[in-house]
Design a protein around this motif. Sequence first.
Motif, PDB file in Angstrom:
ATOM      1  N   GLU B  29       0.710  -1.161   0.086  1.00  0.00           N
ATOM      2  CA  GLU B  29      -0.038  -0.035   0.067  1.00  0.00           C
ATOM      3  C   GLU B  29       0.961   1.244  -0.036  1.00  0.00           C
ATOM      4  O   GLU B  29       1.813   1.297   0.767  1.00  0.00           O
ATOM      5  CB  GLU B  29      -0.903  -0.012   1.186  1.00  0.00           C
ATOM      6  CG  GLU B  29      -1.951  -0.947   1.219  1.00  0.00           C
ATOM      7  CD  GLU B  29      -2.921  -0.691   0.192  1.00  0.00           C
ATOM      8  OE1 GLU B  29      -3.000   0.252  -0.594  1.00  0.00           O
ATOM      9  OE2 GLU B  29      -3.572  -1.751   0.137  1.00  0.00           O
ATOM     10  N   GLU B  31       0.064   4.066   1.126  1.00  0.00           N
ATOM     11  CA  GLU B  31      -0.329   4.914   2.126  1.00  0.00           C
ATOM     12  C   GLU B  31      -0.070   4.080   3.654  1.00  0.00           C
ATOM     13  O   GLU B  31      -0.688   4.621   4.545  1.00  0.00           O
ATOM     14  CB  GLU B  31      -1.732   5.333   2.184  1.00  0.00           C
ATOM     15  CG  GLU B  31      -2.000   6.254   1.174  1.00  0.00           C
ATOM     16  CD  GLU B  31      -1.220   7.549   1.378  1.00  0.00           C
ATOM     17  OE1 GLU B  31      -1.759   8.429   2.399  1.00  0.00           O
ATOM     18  OE2 GLU B  31      -0.433   8.143   0.765  1.00  0.00           O
ATOM     19  N   HIS B  32       0.689   2.977   3.402  1.00  0.00           N
ATOM     20  CA  HIS B  32       0.765   2.238   4.660  1.00  0.00           C
ATOM     21  C   HIS B  32       1.622   3.046   5.451  1.00  0.00           C
ATOM     22  O   HIS B  32       2.571   3.749   5.313  1.00  0.00           O
ATOM     23  CB  HIS B  32       1.489   0.870   4.259  1.00  0.00           C
ATOM     24  CG  HIS B  32       1.875  -0.222   5.373  1.00  0.00           C
ATOM     25  ND1 HIS B  32       0.902  -0.894   5.882  1.00  0.00           N
ATOM     26  CD2 HIS B  32       2.915  -0.173   6.157  1.00  0.00           C
ATOM     27  CE1 HIS B  32       1.457  -1.446   6.888  1.00  0.00           C
ATOM     28  NE2 HIS B  32       2.548  -1.120   6.945  1.00  0.00           N
ATOM     29  N   ARG B  33       1.334   2.968   6.926  1.00  0.00           N
ATOM     30  CA  ARG B  33       2.068   3.626   7.664  1.00  0.00           C
ATOM     31  C   ARG B  33       3.296   2.611   8.294  1.00  0.00           C
ATOM     32  O   ARG B  33       3.060   1.476   8.789  1.00  0.00           O
ATOM     33  CB  ARG B  33       1.108   3.590   9.205  1.00  0.00           C
ATOM     34  CG  ARG B  33       0.227   4.884   8.922  1.00  0.00           C
ATOM     35  CD  ARG B  33      -0.439   4.993  10.180  1.00  0.00           C
ATOM     36  NE  ARG B  33      -1.409   4.060  10.563  1.00  0.00           N
ATOM     37  CZ  ARG B  33      -1.564   3.356  11.858  1.00  0.00           C
ATOM     38  NH1 ARG B  33      -0.941   3.797  12.778  1.00  0.00           N
ATOM     39  NH2 ARG B  33      -2.176   2.591  11.825  1.00  0.00           N
ATOM     40  N   PRO B  54       4.721   7.799  22.336  1.00  0.00           N
ATOM     41  CA  PRO B  54       3.945   7.010  23.531  1.00  0.00           C
ATOM     42  C   PRO B  54       5.047   5.997  23.844  1.00  0.00           C
ATOM     43  O   PRO B  54       5.424   5.826  25.155  1.00  0.00           O
ATOM     44  CB  PRO B  54       2.849   6.544  22.772  1.00  0.00           C
ATOM     45  CG  PRO B  54       2.349   7.000  21.545  1.00  0.00           C
ATOM     46  CD  PRO B  54       3.713   7.584  21.102  1.00  0.00           C
ATOM     47  N   ILE B  86       5.381   2.066  17.080  1.00  0.00           N
ATOM     48  CA  ILE B  86       3.890   1.426  16.849  1.00  0.00           C
ATOM     49  C   ILE B  86       3.446   2.141  15.497  1.00  0.00           C
ATOM     50  O   ILE B  86       2.247   1.986  15.347  1.00  0.00           O
ATOM     51  CB  ILE B  86       2.855   1.633  17.959  1.00  0.00           C
ATOM     52  CG1 ILE B  86       2.874   3.125  18.647  1.00  0.00           C
ATOM     53  CG2 ILE B  86       3.382   0.656  19.087  1.00  0.00           C
ATOM     54  CD1 ILE B  86       1.762   3.317  19.380  1.00  0.00           C
ATOM     55  N   TYR B  87       4.272   2.991  15.135  1.00  0.00           N
ATOM     56  CA  TYR B  87       3.878   3.439  13.693  1.00  0.00           C
ATOM     57  C   TYR B  87       2.467   4.794  13.820  1.00  0.00           C
ATOM     58  O   TYR B  87       1.906   4.796  12.826  1.00  0.00           O
ATOM     59  CB  TYR B  87       3.562   2.661  12.752  1.00  0.00           C
ATOM     60  CG  TYR B  87       4.433   1.396  12.467  1.00  0.00           C
ATOM     61  CD1 TYR B  87       5.866   1.738  12.439  1.00  0.00           C
ATOM     62  CD2 TYR B  87       4.024   0.151  12.721  1.00  0.00           C
ATOM     63  CE1 TYR B  87       6.730   0.810  12.366  1.00  0.00           C
ATOM     64  CE2 TYR B  87       4.995  -0.935  12.609  1.00  0.00           C
ATOM     65  CZ  TYR B  87       6.483  -0.648  12.668  1.00  0.00           C
ATOM     66  OH  TYR B  87       7.225  -1.617  12.524  1.00  0.00           O
ATOM     67  N   CYS B  88       2.633   5.149  14.997  1.00  0.00           N
ATOM     68  CA  CYS B  88       1.308   6.126  15.129  1.00  0.00           C
ATOM     69  C   CYS B  88       1.381   7.378  14.472  1.00  0.00           C
ATOM     70  O   CYS B  88       0.484   8.013  14.392  1.00  0.00           O
ATOM     71  CB  CYS B  88       1.174   6.197  16.666  1.00  0.00           C
ATOM     72  SG  CYS B  88       2.331   6.971  17.620  1.00  0.00           S
ATOM     73  N   GLU B  90       2.615  10.075  15.842  1.00  0.00           N
ATOM     74  CA  GLU B  90       2.542  11.092  16.627  1.00  0.00           C
ATOM     75  C   GLU B  90       3.900  12.106  16.633  1.00  0.00           C
ATOM     76  O   GLU B  90       3.578  13.306  16.556  1.00  0.00           O
ATOM     77  CB  GLU B  90       2.335  10.756  18.190  1.00  0.00           C
ATOM     78  CG  GLU B  90       1.131  10.459  18.589  1.00  0.00           C
ATOM     79  CD  GLU B  90       0.160  11.519  18.759  1.00  0.00           C
ATOM     80  OE1 GLU B  90       0.704  12.818  18.896  1.00  0.00           O
ATOM     81  OE2 GLU B  90      -1.178  11.166  18.622  1.00  0.00           O
ATOM     82  N   ARG B  93       3.745  14.565  13.787  1.00  0.00           N
ATOM     83  CA  ARG B  93       2.690  15.475  13.821  1.00  0.00           C
ATOM     84  C   ARG B  93       3.359  16.631  14.848  1.00  0.00           C
ATOM     85  O   ARG B  93       2.822  17.811  14.677  1.00  0.00           O
ATOM     86  CB  ARG B  93       1.346  14.859  14.440  1.00  0.00           C
ATOM     87  CG  ARG B  93       0.381  14.665  13.428  1.00  0.00           C
ATOM     88  CD  ARG B  93      -1.158  14.349  13.933  1.00  0.00           C
ATOM     89  NE  ARG B  93      -0.925  12.993  14.780  1.00  0.00           N
ATOM     90  CZ  ARG B  93      -1.012  11.812  14.502  1.00  0.00           C
ATOM     91  NH1 ARG B  93      -1.297  11.732  13.131  1.00  0.00           N
ATOM     92  NH2 ARG B  93      -1.017  10.853  15.252  1.00  0.00           N
TER      93      ARG B  93
END
Lengths: 115, 133, 361
Positions: B29, B31-33, B54, B86-88, B90, B93
């Motif tokens: 994909e 857009e895969h994180r 986190p 965890i590929y979030c 954060e 951002r």
Amino acid sequence: MKKIEVSLDTVREVIEGFYEYKKWHFLTLNGLALAENKMEVQWIFSKYEALEETVVYFAQIAYTDVIPSIVDLIPSAIISQRELVDMFGVQVEGSEKGLYLDEDSLQNPLSGCSL
Amino acid sequence: MFSSFAKAFTNLFKTPQTIDYPLTPIEQEKEHRGLIEYGQEACIYCLKCEKACPPGAILFVPVENPPENEKNKKGLKYHYNPYLCIYCSECVRACPKPDEALWQSNKKSLPATKEDRVNESWFELERLKKQTD
Amino acid sequence: MKQTINIPLGSQHIALLEPVRFKFECENEKIIGVDSDVGFVHRGIERACTTKFKFDSIGYVVARVCGLCAITHSLSYTVAIEKLLGGEISKKAKYLRILLLELDRIHSHMLCLSHTCENAGFEAMFMRIMGDRELVMEIQELLTGNRVQFDYISIGGVNRDLNSTVALKIKENLYEVKQRVLGYMDEFTNNWSLSLKFKGIGALSLDDAYIFNAIGPLARASGLNIDVRNEIDYLPFDEVGFLMQTHSDGDINARNLVRLNEILNSILMCENIINGLPEGEIFTKIKGKPNGEAIVRFEAPRGELMYYVKGNGTAMLDRVRIKTPTFASIPAFSHIFVGQDYADAPAILASFDPCLSCTAK
Ligand code: SF4
Ligand code: SF4
């Protein structure tokens, strides 16, 4: 959320008078560690088919107190009572230890005082 | 009953739902994180990403030969643990310079072997970090 | 002379996905008593939430309670924090939250249905449903960037916007899923091997559902009108076409049908959301530290999920209480088993759709 304070001696009567099984849904029993070796026990109910109506009965107790059981009024409370015993190390009538924690594991993890 | 037979029969001629890996590659994909990537030149060493993460998968640890960057006053080096992440996103951002200093790719992390010393080397970094705090 | 034998089911059993142990006291074939042990995967998440993590990262921690309803966990926690901080999120973010919540429900229900089939000995159907479930997993990955751990919700909104190609793909796949689900409806009502195993087995009466505080599809299959989506106002479920699905039989078959109907309803809701997605920002910054208490409930695929959060004005919280659906249903489960044949126990258990990593958290 409506919070009503009760004491351990009266809680059974209060809940017996309040709980109509077709009107109120028993959510769970909750514990909360407070300062000075005290804890708060909460009995949480919500109303069927009503928007956001939760009623919380709470009592502030010491860890040495014995919490009366409400299993004869609300059979599904047994599981939350056993969880409370495991997590806080308080005694609840007729609820034994060992739902989550084994003997050799950390005891009363949420009580905030006995680690 | 008969419809089941009919279905079973037609199923014989259907193509399988699984793919023929490794002959057919797995579709990736766009857009895969995936893993977080870092651009050292653009980083202003504000450490916002480190604070936002986190699980604590980004660490800035002081080293002897710090990377050249005039913003890097304390001589820090960026470390990233792909096995803790965890590929979030954060961190991306939180970063004041996303896309230049820190961005998320769609790469997947590779399995580690014992020789990589993933855990031990990370614990050493964490210890170093604690000492400097 | 009466004699009973104790037969365990679990903690490792081919019909079970997760570790739980039931001890059945049986008289010949009939079960007359049940004892359960659910704590095999206890990880102490409630404690970790109050000692190890700051409040803004706990949304990602509680998502790890369970892989199937991760989104409901992080959503409930996030809404609780938003309540405490007093922030309002945009309408678009609310809609996107419902979209993912319902997609999650669809795939979780499909998983449960496939397992009930497997436990009835219908492996082919299990494979079919699992194969079709990929359609949903695919769009979840497109929307959020990951198949299982979505990490889509953050305090103040959602993390990713929905673009038009993804929206189109979601619509296409959901249309496909809908056709397949209509096919299953036929299979679940008319197929012999499924009816024999499911009809009239593991029934829960309406009165018992009230007494044991049953929740989720288990309660709705007995005719109890409990669906938290009906009882909350933080997300506009009524605007997107939510309809409660109930059944009156209370047996395994009724639970399956409730789940199938819910899938159809969820698909409808997703389509409505995509067609009528409002304009706006997907993220609003909310500042502050949580202070006070909040109770938030959400309808997870398995029933009501409750979060109690207490903050004290610092970054660390005082208490995070997670009441998961399976945990609250265990008394009802035990009640249903009594009087059933031991041979039916795996099928009945699968029809509850138990999630033990939620239960033990
Ligand atoms: S993606 Fe999340 S876990 Fe990974 S480094 Fe960034 S903040 Fe940390
Ligand atoms: S947040 Fe961005 S600029 Fe700041 S230290 Fe991290 S990578 Fe560098």
